[in-house]
Design a protein around this motif. Sequence first.
Motif, PDB file in Angstrom:
ATOM      1  N   TYR A   1       0.854  -1.126  -0.041  1.00  0.00           N
ATOM      2  CA  TYR A   1      -0.081   0.064  -0.068  1.00  0.00           C
ATOM      3  C   TYR A   1       0.794   1.309   0.168  1.00  0.00           C
ATOM      4  N   CYS A   2       1.907   1.236   1.180  1.00  0.00           N
ATOM      5  CA  CYS A   2       2.736   2.435   0.697  1.00  0.00           C
ATOM      6  C   CYS A   2       3.407   2.604  -0.409  1.00  0.00           C
ATOM      7  N   ARG A   3       3.870   1.684  -1.201  1.00  0.00           N
ATOM      8  CA  ARG A   3       4.584   1.634  -2.514  1.00  0.00           C
ATOM      9  C   ARG A   3       3.566   1.810  -3.708  1.00  0.00           C
ATOM     10  N   GLY A   4       2.330   2.075  -3.056  1.00  0.00           N
ATOM     11  CA  GLY A   4       1.147   2.341  -4.160  1.00  0.00           C
ATOM     12  C   GLY A   4       0.769   1.187  -4.733  1.00  0.00           C
ATOM     13  N   VAL A   5       1.232   0.020  -4.632  1.00  0.00           N
ATOM     14  CA  VAL A   5       1.010  -1.429  -5.329  1.00  0.00           C
ATOM     15  C   VAL A   5      -0.215  -1.749  -4.666  1.00  0.00           C
ATOM     16  N   ILE A   6      -1.411  -1.094  -5.000  1.00  0.00           N
ATOM     17  CA  ILE A   6      -2.735  -1.729  -4.711  1.00  0.00           C
ATOM     18  C   ILE A   6      -3.552  -1.507  -5.991  1.00  0.00           C
ATOM     19  N   GLY A   7      -4.810  -2.230  -6.156  1.00  0.00           N
ATOM     20  CA  GLY A   7      -5.704  -1.991  -7.047  1.00  0.00           C
ATOM     21  C   GLY A   7      -5.946  -0.617  -7.419  1.00  0.00           C
ATOM     22  N   PHE A   8      -5.654  -0.323  -8.725  1.00  0.00           N
ATOM     23  CA  PHE A   8      -5.997   1.390  -9.063  1.00  0.00           C
ATOM     24  C   PHE A   8      -5.039   2.280  -8.342  1.00  0.00           C
ATOM     25  N   GLY A   9      -3.890   1.796  -7.761  1.00  0.00           N
ATOM     26  CA  GLY A   9      -2.912   2.746  -7.095  1.00  0.00           C
ATOM     27  C   GLY A   9      -1.725   2.991  -8.043  1.00  0.00           C
ATOM     28  N   PRO A  10      -1.035   3.698  -7.809  1.00  0.00           N
ATOM     29  CA  PRO A  10      -0.915   4.699  -6.340  1.00  0.00           C
ATOM     30  C   PRO A  10      -1.981   5.390  -6.192  1.00  0.00           C
ATOM     31  N   TYR A  11      -2.720   5.201  -4.647  1.00  0.00           N
ATOM     32  CA  TYR A  11      -3.790   5.822  -4.332  1.00  0.00           C
ATOM     33  C   TYR A  11      -3.538   7.527  -4.296  1.00  0.00           C
ATOM     34  N   TRP A  12      -2.172   8.034  -3.971  1.00  0.00           N
ATOM     35  CA  TRP A  12      -2.006   9.071  -3.821  1.00  0.00           C
ATOM     36  C   TRP A  12      -2.055   9.846  -5.536  1.00  0.00           C
ATOM     37  N   GLU A  13      -1.840   9.152  -6.497  1.00  0.00           N
ATOM     38  CA  GLU A  13      -2.051   9.746  -7.768  1.00  0.00           C
ATOM     39  C   GLU A  13      -3.619   9.670  -8.167  1.00  0.00           C
ATOM     40  N   HIS A  14      -4.066   8.489  -7.620  1.00  0.00           N
ATOM     41  CA  HIS A  14      -5.678   8.576  -8.150  1.00  0.00           C
ATOM     42  C   HIS A  14      -6.308   9.705  -7.360  1.00  0.00           C
ATOM     43  N   MET A  15      -5.875  10.174  -6.166  1.00  0.00           N
ATOM     44  CA  MET A  15      -6.702  11.133  -5.395  1.00  0.00           C
ATOM     45  C   MET A  15      -6.322  12.467  -6.007  1.00  0.00           C
ATOM     46  N   LEU A  16      -5.096  12.651  -6.545  1.00  0.00           N
ATOM     47  CA  LEU A  16      -4.835  13.990  -6.810  1.00  0.00           C
ATOM     48  C   LEU A  16      -5.375  14.205  -8.143  1.00  0.00           C
ATOM     49  N   GLY A  17      -5.597  12.983  -9.058  1.00  0.00           N
ATOM     50  CA  GLY A  17      -6.044  13.340 -10.294  1.00  0.00           C
ATOM     51  C   GLY A  17      -7.408  13.885 -10.233  1.00  0.00           C
ATOM     52  N   TYR A  18      -8.159  13.473  -9.533  1.00  0.00           N
ATOM     53  CA  TYR A  18      -9.622  14.132  -9.353  1.00  0.00           C
ATOM     54  C   TYR A  18      -9.514  15.624  -8.741  1.00  0.00           C
ATOM     55  N   TRP A  19      -8.743  15.522  -7.517  1.00  0.00           N
ATOM     56  CA  TRP A  19      -8.563  16.659  -7.027  1.00  0.00           C
ATOM     57  C   TRP A  19      -8.409  17.841  -7.611  1.00  0.00           C
ATOM     58  N   LEU A  20      -7.225  17.454  -8.367  1.00  0.00           N
ATOM     59  CA  LEU A  20      -6.703  18.810  -9.171  1.00  0.00           C
ATOM     60  C   LEU A  20      -7.701  19.359 -10.424  1.00  0.00           C
ATOM     61  N   GLU A  21      -8.260  18.090 -10.921  1.00  0.00           N
ATOM     62  CA  GLU A  21      -9.403  18.546 -11.785  1.00  0.00           C
ATOM     63  C   GLU A  21     -10.736  19.363 -11.391  1.00  0.00           C
ATOM     64  N   SER A  22     -11.001  18.826 -10.016  1.00  0.00           N
ATOM     65  CA  SER A  22     -11.998  19.513  -9.369  1.00  0.00           C
ATOM     66  C   SER A  22     -11.877  21.088  -8.799  1.00  0.00           C
ATOM     67  N   LEU A  23     -10.318  21.471  -9.035  1.00  0.00           N
ATOM     68  CA  LEU A  23     -10.073  22.811  -8.841  1.00  0.00           C
ATOM     69  C   LEU A  23     -10.029  23.637  -9.959  1.00  0.00           C
TER      70      LEU A  23
END
Length: 337
Positions: free
Chosen positions: A199-221
């Motif tokens: 999880y900390c290395r981002g090796v999870i389903g549809f991870g890295p999770y931080w990239e997943h979050m940031l993609g939608y977060w930045l577009e919402s801005l």
Amino acid sequence: MSITEVIEDEMNAQEQETLSTEFFDELLSSLPKEKGQRTPDIFLYQGFWCQPKEIQAIISIQKHYTAEGTDLILATIPKSGTTWLKALSFAIVNRKQFYHSQKDHPLLTSNPHELVPFLEYKLFADNQIPDMSSFPRPRLLATHMPLGAMPDSVRNSRCKLVYLVRNPFDTFVSIYHFIDKIRPKALGPFSLEEAFDMYCRGVIGFGPYWEHMLGYWLESLRNPHKVLFLKYEEMKENTSFELKKMAEFLGYPFSREEEEDGVVEGIAKMCSFEHLKDLEVNKMGKGAIVNFENKHLFRKGGVGDWVNHLTPLMVERLTNIMEQKLACSGLSFKLLL
């Protein structure tokens, strides 16, 4: 020429609707892979980690799904409140047809995942290409796909996306318990420590999770009329307020009369985790998403359970990762200590 380009050429040349096994296997063999949590391997595809069937579905979605201007798409990282978000959205959009207090409301007889289907797990799963022309409008759909993996029509049309995110600590704990229930016995045990490292290395389903979050977060801005970014913890703290925000964004605002009549609170109560979990349809059967028991979709649904599972060293590691990955983005999480 890359294997992806070869596959595209093959599909165009033969006018294929679906991807052949031979060429899909070639694609997988070209991708970085690691040990999977509920499949033997997980692969890095277009910058995020997926199981083979998910990659196959994503290729089909990117080629065959065309978003319409009225489409409403719910996006989440796995185990971030997806079932709850689906129930709330369905109730909001369909409240004129299905009043929240009626005894035969679809949410009382069907799992939310059946009412709001996943693009990658239901509609385009198993190499199928659905005919979506007869779907009732607006089409209420869901995905775990990162924003960057969505077809161009999603970005270019007037369709709307609602993104729900949960603090990474509780998300990990929820993912771990979920995988522990559905992981095939043939794959052997999977420890909390091993899962946490992945999880900390981002090796999870549809991870890295931080990239997943940031993609939608930045577009919402950049485009707040396109993407509504919601936080699980804030929705739990003030469900009615967030529900009204969601309804306004989706184009189904509550009238003053509805608010005075308690419709907002009624929908919140009907769709609450406790109520959904206690329904017979969500305690029995399987297959609402894929072939595992529906009851595994519900565990605690609370905030702060991570304190019961993570060691101080784990908390320090994940905190440092979040501070580094989310730095200067404006995205942060309040944690219950």
